[in-house]
Design an enzyme around this catalytic site. Structure first.
Site, PDB file in Angstrom:
ATOM      1  N   SER A  32     -23.304  73.007  58.843  1.00 13.84           N
ATOM      2  CA  SER A  32     -23.114  72.419  57.516  1.00 13.84           C
ATOM      3  C   SER A  32     -24.162  71.326  57.344  1.00 13.84           C
ATOM      4  CB  SER A  32     -21.710  71.800  57.450  1.00 13.84           C
ATOM      5  OG  SER A  32     -21.574  70.924  56.360  1.00 13.84           O
TER       6      SER A  32
ATOM      7  N   TYR B  51     -14.579  67.097  61.307  1.00 19.36           N
ATOM      8  CA  TYR B  51     -15.474  68.116  60.748  1.00 19.36           C
ATOM      9  C   TYR B  51     -16.935  67.805  61.108  1.00 19.36           C
ATOM     10  CZ  TYR B  51     -17.334  71.363  57.198  1.00 19.36           C
ATOM     11  OH  TYR B  51     -17.997  72.386  56.546  1.00 19.36           O
TER      12      TYR B  51
HETATM   13  P1  NAD Z   1     -12.900  79.581  53.638  1.00 18.32           P
HETATM   14  O1  NAD Z   1     -11.666  78.767  53.780  1.00 18.32           O
HETATM   15  O2  NAD Z   1     -13.002  80.559  52.532  1.00 18.32           O
HETATM   16  O3  NAD Z   1     -13.207  80.329  55.005  1.00 18.32           O
HETATM   17  C1  NAD Z   1     -12.776  79.875  56.259  1.00 18.32           C
HETATM   18  C2  NAD Z   1     -12.390  81.064  57.081  1.00 18.32           C
HETATM   19  O4  NAD Z   1     -11.946  80.614  58.363  1.00 18.32           O
HETATM   20  C3  NAD Z   1     -11.230  81.856  56.447  1.00 18.32           C
HETATM   21  O5  NAD Z   1     -11.451  83.238  56.609  1.00 18.32           O
HETATM   22  C4  NAD Z   1     -10.039  81.400  57.283  1.00 18.32           C
HETATM   23  O6  NAD Z   1      -9.002  82.345  57.294  1.00 18.32           O
HETATM   24  C5  NAD Z   1     -10.717  81.254  58.654  1.00 18.32           C
HETATM   25  N1  NAD Z   1      -9.929  80.485  59.591  1.00 18.32           N
HETATM   26  C6  NAD Z   1      -9.346  79.266  59.415  1.00 18.32           C
HETATM   27  N2  NAD Z   1      -8.632  78.933  60.513  1.00 18.32           N
HETATM   28  C7  NAD Z   1      -8.777  79.949  61.402  1.00 18.32           C
HETATM   29  C8  NAD Z   1      -8.273  80.209  62.697  1.00 18.32           C
HETATM   30  N3  NAD Z   1      -7.448  79.354  63.312  1.00 18.32           N
HETATM   31  N4  NAD Z   1      -8.611  81.360  63.305  1.00 18.32           N
HETATM   32  C9  NAD Z   1      -9.408  82.266  62.681  1.00 18.32           C
HETATM   33  N5  NAD Z   1      -9.910  82.080  61.458  1.00 18.32           N
HETATM   34  C10 NAD Z   1      -9.600  80.941  60.821  1.00 18.32           C
HETATM   35  O7  NAD Z   1     -14.099  78.518  53.552  1.00 18.32           O
HETATM   36  P2  NAD Z   1     -15.688  78.737  53.467  1.00 18.32           P
HETATM   37  O8  NAD Z   1     -16.167  77.716  52.534  1.00 18.32           O
HETATM   38  O9  NAD Z   1     -16.072  80.144  53.282  1.00 18.32           O
HETATM   39  O10 NAD Z   1     -16.120  78.246  54.942  1.00 18.32           O
HETATM   40  C11 NAD Z   1     -16.728  79.089  55.901  1.00 18.32           C
HETATM   41  C12 NAD Z   1     -17.561  78.235  56.848  1.00 18.32           C
HETATM   42  O11 NAD Z   1     -18.621  77.630  56.115  1.00 18.32           O
HETATM   43  C13 NAD Z   1     -16.782  77.089  57.508  1.00 18.32           C
HETATM   44  O12 NAD Z   1     -17.193  76.938  58.841  1.00 18.32           O
HETATM   45  C14 NAD Z   1     -17.191  75.881  56.677  1.00 18.32           C
HETATM   46  O13 NAD Z   1     -17.075  74.683  57.384  1.00 18.32           O
HETATM   47  C15 NAD Z   1     -18.636  76.250  56.371  1.00 18.32           C
HETATM   48  N6  NAD Z   1     -19.217  75.534  55.232  1.00 18.32           N
HETATM   49  C16 NAD Z   1     -18.695  75.691  53.972  1.00 18.32           C
HETATM   50  C17 NAD Z   1     -19.286  74.996  52.903  1.00 18.32           C
HETATM   51  C18 NAD Z   1     -18.779  75.130  51.478  1.00 18.32           C
HETATM   52  O14 NAD Z   1     -19.233  74.382  50.608  1.00 18.32           O
HETATM   53  N7  NAD Z   1     -17.883  76.051  51.168  1.00 18.32           N
HETATM   54  C19 NAD Z   1     -20.368  74.160  53.148  1.00 18.32           C
HETATM   55  C20 NAD Z   1     -20.863  74.029  54.448  1.00 18.32           C
HETATM   56  C21 NAD Z   1     -20.281  74.735  55.488  1.00 18.32           C
END
Ligand code: NAD
Length: 261
Positions: free
Chosen positions: A143, A156
């Site tokens: 991130s 985080y």
């Molecule tokens: P999201 O909540 O849609 O996806 C997160 C995923 O992780 C989901 O499929 C959820 O079911 C899974 N998950 C959560 N706990 C879990 C567990 N215990 N075991 C297995 N799976 C688990 O959110 P997203 O925004 O798509 O995030 C995906 C990744 O991208 C994350 O690592 C997040 O930190 C990173 N990220 C997101 C953003 C953003 O702006 N959305 C920015 C930077 C980084």
């Protein structure tokens, strides 16, 4: 040399891929011909239906495997059940926001377990198969918070910085093999979760949608635009292409200039 990944015959395991960025990456890699394995901690019909949908749309094999990545043994079981993993995308993640002196210990432990410990476990479990196959790609979802900090996000930010460090170590340990390890560092990406935060932000600050997005949600993103799931997924696909063969141990920011500030 191809700039677009040709992944027919390869298998990609994407953790946390029943929604958001992970699902987008699974779709993009399937679009390049890879067989894909989706994962999350739930085991619902709709989870398996997502895999079936990808299989039908892309003409590849797709499966969903339940595993709770907050449990190390489950992370290792996931890789074992997946079989040969050529592309490992460590994407699962959660967030909790609180000042450090009020941060619940249980939340800290869970965030570190899902977002840092599981990356160690899946990588350790998948590497021998990549070595045996003579090719591998490890893509860790970090991130902008893996490179910079914000208050109230201690777990985080710590996990995401840790993932960047682990990515560098894995890249050095595999540097003379046809295996790469890189981290993607998105800023704010327009996902259903982010979309759901917009009405609350508008209400909290008494702003219209456009101003709430520009001045509050995207306050630190100089482009004043969200990255899209497809753009982040495109970077993951690029990292699997021949053009990215010498790209290893680094971070690729998709943050509209956030980390240039
Ligand atoms: P999201 O909540 O849609 O996806 C997160 C995923 O992780 C989901 O499929 C959820 O079911 C899974 N998950 C959560 N706990 C879990 C567990 N215990 N075991 C297995 N799976 C688990 O959110 P997203 O925004 O798509 O995030 C995906 C990744 O991208 C994350 O690592 C997040 O930190 C990173 N990220 C997101 C953003 C953003 O702006 N959305 C920015 C930077 C980084």
């Amino acid at each position: 040399m191809t700039h677009t990944a040709q992944l027919t015959g390869k298998t990609a395991l994407v953790t946390g891929s029943n929604s958001g960025i992970g699902l987008g990456i699974a779709r993009a890699l399937a679009g390049c011909g890879a067989n894909v394995i989706l994962n999350s901690f739930t085991d619902r019909d709709e989870d398996h239906a997502l895999a079936a949908g990808i299989a039908q749309d892309a003409g590849v094999e797709a499966r969903y495997i339940q595993a709770d990545l907050s449990v190390g043994a489950d992370a290792r079981r996931l890789v074992e059940q997946a079989g040969q993993v050529d592309i490992l995308v460590n994407n699962a993640g959660i967030q909790h926001v609180a000042p450090i002196d009020e941060f619940p210990v249980e939340r800290w432990d869970t965030i570190i377990a899902i977002m840092l410990n599981s990356v160690f476990h899946t990588t350790a479990a998948a590497l021998p198969g990549m070595r045996a196959a003579g090719w591998g790609r490890i893509i860790n979802m970090s991130s902008a918070h893996g490179l910079t900090a914000s208050p109230f996000k201690s777990a985080y930010v710590s996990a995401k910085h840790g993932v960047v460090g682990m990515t560098k170590v894995v890249a050095l340990e595999t540097a003379q093999e046809p295996i790469t390890a890189n981290a993607i560092c998105p800023g704010y990406v327009m996902t259903p979760l982010v979309e759901a935060q917009i009405p609350d932000t508008m209400k909290q600050y008494g702003l219209d949608r456009e101003t709430a997005i520009r001045d509050v949600i995207l306050a630190r993103q100089p482009s004043k635009q969200f990255a899209s799931i497809e753009q982040v997924a495109g970077i993951a696909a690029f990292l699997c292409s021949d053009a990215a063969e010498q790209v290893t141990g680094t971070t690729l920011s998709v943050d509209g200039g956030w980390t240039a500030l």
